[in-house]
Structures are given as C-alpha cells and as structure tokens.
Scaffold this active site. Sequence first.
Site, mmCIF file in Angstrom:
data_model
loop_
_atom_site.group_PDB
_atom_site.id
_atom_site.type_symbol
_atom_site.label_atom_id
_atom_site.label_comp_id
_atom_site.label_asym_id
_atom_site.label_seq_id
_atom_site.Cartn_x
_atom_site.Cartn_y
_atom_site.Cartn_z
ATOM 1 N N ASP A 27 -9.667 -4.238 -5.097
ATOM 2 C CA ASP A 27 -9.151 -3.270 -4.124
ATOM 3 C C ASP A 27 -9.970 -1.982 -4.188
ATOM 4 O OD1 ASP A 27 -7.630 -1.579 -2.500
ATOM 5 O OD2 ASP A 27 -5.735 -2.446 -3.174
ATOM 6 N N HIS A 48 -7.960 -4.990 -0.598
ATOM 7 C CA HIS A 48 -6.742 -4.315 -0.144
ATOM 8 C C HIS A 48 -6.072 -5.167 0.927
ATOM 9 C CE1 HIS A 48 -4.135 -0.863 -0.152
ATOM 10 N NE2 HIS A 48 -4.213 -0.747 1.157
ATOM 11 N N SER A 56 0.826 -1.202 0.000
ATOM 12 C CA SER A 56 0.000 0.000 0.000
ATOM 13 C C SER A 56 0.869 1.264 0.000
ATOM 14 C CB SER A 56 -0.959 -0.043 1.199
ATOM 15 O OG SER A 56 -1.928 0.961 1.114
#
Length: 258
Positions: free
Chosen positions: A204, A236, A150
Amino acid sequence: MSLLRSFIFFVRPFVLLAFTLTLASLFAFFFSSSSPRSSPPLPMAARSFVLWLHGLGDSGPANEPIRTFFSSPEFKNTRWSFPSAPHNRVSCNYGAVMPSWFDIYEIPVSTESPKNEKDVLKAVEGVHAMIDKEVAAGINLENIFVCGFSQGGALTLASVLLYPKALGGGAVFSGWVPFNSSIIEQISPEAKKTPILWSHGMADQTVLFGAGQAGPPFLEQAGMTCEFKAYPNLGHSITPEELHSLESFIKKHLKSSS
C-alpha cells in the site's frame, strides 16, 4: 525542483482521487456478474446490522456490491447500510471538494502524519447516531458491526473505540489510527470488549503498511484484542479474500437471537 518533479507534485493528489473513484468503478464491474443486488424484503426486526464506511472520494452506493459476498444463512436477516460521506474540502488534494468523512492533511498517510482529531470526533458523532438508530429499532448491540476501507477504516476504528458500549465488532481495511494515544483515556471498559479485525496490504502506497501495523500495538495499549492480517503484494485496495475473512469474523461473533 525540476519541471518534471513540479508536474508530478501538482498532479499526484488528483491521481490519487482518480484512483479512488476508479476503484469504485472496478467494484461495480467486478461484481456485475454476481447475484442480483435486489433481494426479498427483510423482516421488520433484522437479526444483525452491518455498517460500511467508504474511502475518500468514494460513495456508499458504489460499495453496495460488497454484500454479495455474504451469502451464508447467518446473513439472511442482516440489514446493510452504505452511507455516503458529506462533501468537504480536503487539504491533501489542495482543498478540492469531494466526499470525505474528515479532512486529511497529507497522502501517503504514515505513522508520522498529523492527526485531525477535531474533524474525526465530529464524524464519529454521525456514526454513533446511525448505531443508536439501529439499537432503537431493536437490534442487539452485540450484532452490530462497523466496517470501513481507508479513510472509512480510520473512522471505523474511532467510532468503535469511542462508542460507550461493546459492539459485535469493528473491521478496518487499509486504515490507520486517526488520533493520538491520549484518546485511550476516553475508551470505556465496555468498548474495550469489542473485537477488531484489521487487514492491510503490504504494498500500500496510499496508507503505508507501517500506518496499519501501528494499529495492533495501539489497541494492545488500550487493553483490546485485534486480529491483524497482512496481505503481501496488495496495494491500496480490497480483495475477495479479505471480504471472506470479514464474513468469517462476523459469523464468529454473531450472537444468537433472544
């Protein structure tokens, strides 16, 4: 705006933060039955070095169980590092203070999201200092791998591209390109030799899949190669399958000891 929509607008950032922290807890639970985290002391000169950069609101220690996936003989002399980001105010969470490598203006992150290049470049300096420390300790640059999830994935990309020399590789998980194409002019010819692995979930909703898909064309424009892996139905998060791909990627690019 209805009362319900107002409530959702107010709590969404904190739900995202809670999700990130919950992800760290799930990591600890998922790996609790794996092999013990303690291991025999590494030799004075480690053969390779893997740096892992966590996501927004997370911590380095919460990600340490990741190393349990890398049990191949090639990793016996690997030194791992899981640093924690400094605590900073984060705009997308209404200025709440939390572990963050750089400020993020909005979530979900898309290809149109505004870039915070100044903050990113400052964070890159810190990552480069970690790399330089390992080089000074005698580790071959070609056996240094930077990986991240991320926000940590975005910082991984920036750090690898702006390091003046070629590294063993960079691995981006659910990340994005954190700066504009003008940065390409600053990428050295040596840095362009660093291979990139990019993995992203197609479901995501925090860093949109389109933001991940924009990575390979950006790298191609810079004259670099990228191995892109899309994972259907993955949100995610990061999966064992992705980590096994990372293991193969690192083994493929490791250089023999001199």
